[in-house]
Design a protein around this motif. Sequence first.
Motif, short mmCIF file in Angstrom:
data_model
loop_
_atom_site.label_atom_id
_atom_site.label_comp_id
_atom_site.label_asym_id
_atom_site.label_seq_id
_atom_site.Cartn_x
_atom_site.Cartn_y
_atom_site.Cartn_z
N ALA A 44 0.82 -1.21 0.00
CA ALA A 44 0.00 0.00 0.00
C ALA A 44 0.86 1.26 0.00
CB ALA A 44 -0.93 0.00 1.21
N CYS A 45 1.98 1.23 0.72
CA CYS A 45 2.85 2.41 0.79
C CYS A 45 3.53 2.69 -0.54
CB CYS A 45 3.89 2.23 1.89
SG CYS A 45 3.18 2.16 3.56
N ILE A 46 3.66 1.66 -1.36
CA ILE A 46 4.28 1.82 -2.69
C ILE A 46 3.24 2.19 -3.73
CG2 ILE A 46 5.55 0.61 -4.50
CD1 ILE A 46 6.70 -1.19 -2.24
N ASP A 47 2.10 1.50 -3.72
CA ASP A 47 1.08 1.69 -4.75
C ASP A 47 0.18 2.89 -4.50
OD1 ASP A 47 2.05 -0.58 -5.98
OD2 ASP A 47 0.38 -1.87 -5.39
N TRP A 48 -0.10 3.19 -3.25
CA TRP A 48 -1.14 4.17 -2.92
C TRP A 48 -0.62 5.58 -2.68
CZ3 TRP A 48 -4.66 1.25 1.13
CH2 TRP A 48 -5.10 0.04 0.56
N ALA A 49 0.71 5.76 -2.70
CA ALA A 49 1.28 7.08 -2.43
C ALA A 49 2.46 7.35 -3.36
CB ALA A 49 1.72 7.18 -0.97
N PHE A 50 2.58 8.60 -3.79
CA PHE A 50 3.74 9.01 -4.57
C PHE A 50 4.92 9.24 -3.65
CE2 PHE A 50 0.16 10.60 -7.25
CZ PHE A 50 0.43 9.85 -8.39
N ASP A 51 6.10 9.37 -4.24
CA ASP A 51 7.32 9.56 -3.45
C ASP A 51 7.28 10.84 -2.62
OD1 ASP A 51 8.33 7.23 -4.48
OD2 ASP A 51 9.55 8.19 -6.03
N ASN A 56 -1.88 8.51 -4.28
CA ASN A 56 -2.02 8.14 -5.69
C ASN A 56 -3.47 7.74 -5.94
OD1 ASN A 56 -1.87 7.16 -8.28
ND2 ASN A 56 0.05 6.04 -7.96
N LEU A 57 -4.32 8.74 -6.03
CA LEU A 57 -5.75 8.50 -6.13
C LEU A 57 -6.12 7.82 -7.45
CD1 LEU A 57 -7.08 11.85 -4.63
CD2 LEU A 57 -6.74 9.66 -3.47
N ALA A 188 -2.68 3.15 10.79
CA ALA A 188 -1.40 3.34 10.11
C ALA A 188 -1.56 4.33 8.96
CB ALA A 188 -0.87 2.01 9.58
N ASN A 189 -0.78 5.39 8.96
CA ASN A 189 -0.85 6.39 7.90
C ASN A 189 -0.02 5.95 6.70
OD1 ASN A 189 -2.56 8.10 9.23
ND2 ASN A 189 -1.08 9.75 9.51
N VAL A 190 -0.70 5.55 5.63
CA VAL A 190 -0.01 5.22 4.38
C VAL A 190 0.55 6.50 3.77
CG1 VAL A 190 -0.35 4.34 2.04
CG2 VAL A 190 -1.41 3.18 3.99
N CYS A 191 -0.21 7.58 3.86
CA CYS A 191 0.28 8.90 3.47
C CYS A 191 -0.50 9.93 4.27
CB CYS A 191 0.14 9.14 1.96
SG CYS A 191 -1.55 9.09 1.35
N GLY A 192 0.06 11.13 4.34
CA GLY A 192 -0.63 12.20 5.05
C GLY A 192 -0.26 12.33 6.51
N LYS A 193 -0.98 13.20 7.19
CA LYS A 193 -0.67 13.53 8.59
C LYS A 193 -1.98 13.75 9.35
CE LYS A 193 2.76 16.28 9.28
NZ LYS A 193 3.63 17.48 9.38
#
Length: 488
Positions: A44-51, A56-57, A188-193
Motif C-alpha cells: 500500500a505504501c508503494i502503490d497508494w502514495a507518490f514519493d 495516488n488516487l 497506520a498512515n499510508v500517506c498524510g498527517k
Amino acid sequence: MGLNITGGVEKVNGNEMSYSDFVKKYLSKNEPVVITGLMADWRACIDWAFDDGRPNLQFISSNFGNSKVQVADCGSREFTDQKRFDMSVAGFIDHWLKLSSMEHGNLYLKDWHFVKEYPDYTAYTTPLFFRDDWLNLYLDHYHMHEDHDTYQKRDGISCSDYRFVYMGAKGTWTPFHADVFRSYSWSANVCGKKQWYFLSPEQRHLVFDRNMKNYVYDLFEEVDDTIFPNFKKTVWLECTQDQNEIIFVPSGWYHQVHNLEDTISINHNWFNAYNLSWVWDLMLRDYKEAREYIEDIKDICDDFEGLCQRNLAANTGPEEASLALARSPMGIPGRIMLKHEFSDFFNFMVRFSFSNIVQLCHLAKSSVSAKWRSSCTAQHLIFNLESAKDIAIKMKHTCLSESHSTSLDFRSVLEEPAFLELCFQLERTYAFIHDKHEVISDKKKFLMDDLLEMGLCKLLSTVVCNPENLVILIDDTLQNLVISPQKI
C-alpha cells in the motif's frame, strides 16, 4: 474554550521493541503509543502514495473504483456521528480531485472493508504487536450474529470484519468518540498527517451531560457549560501522526482526529484477553440501559429479555461500527442495534476457549519435559483461558446466564471446518508472536485422536450451555494440564 493539553504520546521504533515489551509497556497498561519503522515493505505504501507523500488516487480509482463504500459528510451531523451515504470509490475520488488546492475536503471515506473485498491484494501485513486479534480472527471463520433467518452476507448487523481503509482530503475529521466495543484500535498512515486528541478512560464522566446519556460531539465547538458542566475539568494528550507511523489506541480512550493533509490510513479494531473485560463491561452497561429504556412495556412483552438484547444502547461507538438505526420488533424507535447479542458473544467466548484449550493440549502432547508450562506460548494460552474464565464468572452472576438458547459440545465443535481453521490460524499467530514451537500438521487427527491418547475423554464429552459450564471446563483443563498434570 481551549483544551487543557498536558502531554503527548510516546513514539517508539517498532524494530527495537519486542512483543513482550509492547505488552508490558502499553497493552497491559492500556496506554497509547506511536510506532515507527514497520511499514517500509507494505504494498500500500508503494502503490497508494507518490514519493512526495501525496496519495495516488488515480491508482486506487483504476484498480478499486467499483467498490461501494460509506462516505461521511464532515460538515453535517446526524445523531452522534457525521451524516453518511454510499458512493463508489471512483465517484468519491472524482469529487476529491475536483477540490482546488485552497479548499478543504468535506467528504471522508470510512470503514472500507478492503481486506475482505480484495483478499488477493496484500496491501499490508498486520504488525506483530497487533496479531493477537480475537475479533477479526473469529470473524474470518464465523459470523458474530448467528441468527441464520435474518443473516444476510453484507447487511448492517452481521459484520464481515473490523479491518478498514480510510481516505480523506485535508480538513476531514472524525468526531469525538471511543471505539466500538471499547476495542483496541491501530491506525497506520499510508500517506498524510493526522492530529489526535486523547482523553483517558478515567475522565470519561467529564465529557457527558448531567444525565450521563450524551457526550461532546466536537471538542472545538463551543461546549455549553450548562449541558456539560464538567468538561472544563478535562486534561488531554495530543499527538501528530506522520506518514508511515502507526498509532495504538487503547480501550476506552476517547479521541478526536483531524486530517492535516490529504491522508490514507489502514485501521483495525480488535480485542484479546487483555481488554476482554472492557468489552464485557460495556456490553453489560448497554444491556442495563436498554432494559431501563423499555421497562414500561415489560408486562406486555412476550420476550422482554430478548428485546433488551436486541435493543442494546448505542454508546459502543457507532461512528466506527457502521451500526444500523432500526426499529425493534415491538415498534420502539430510535434505538441502535449492535451486531451481536449476548448469546453470540457467549458462543464466541466458548469457541475461543475451546481453541485455546486445543493449543494448550498440543503443547503438552508435543513436549518432552515439564518446562513447556513456562514457555511464552503456554503462559499466553493460560492467560487467555484465565481471562475468559473471569468474564464467564461475571456473566454467571447476571440474568444472562439463563438467556442462551443454544449449547456447544466440544466434540461437535471439533468437527466444524471453520473451527479447524480457527485453531490453525490461532496456532500460526502464537507461533509467529513467540517463535519456534511445533505447528499442528494434521489438525483433525490431533483434535480427535491425540486428545483421546492423552486421556482427555471427559474433555471431548463436555457440553457448554451456560457460563458456569465454561468456568468448570477451564478450571478442569488448567488443573489437569498445568497444576496437576497427568503423565502423557
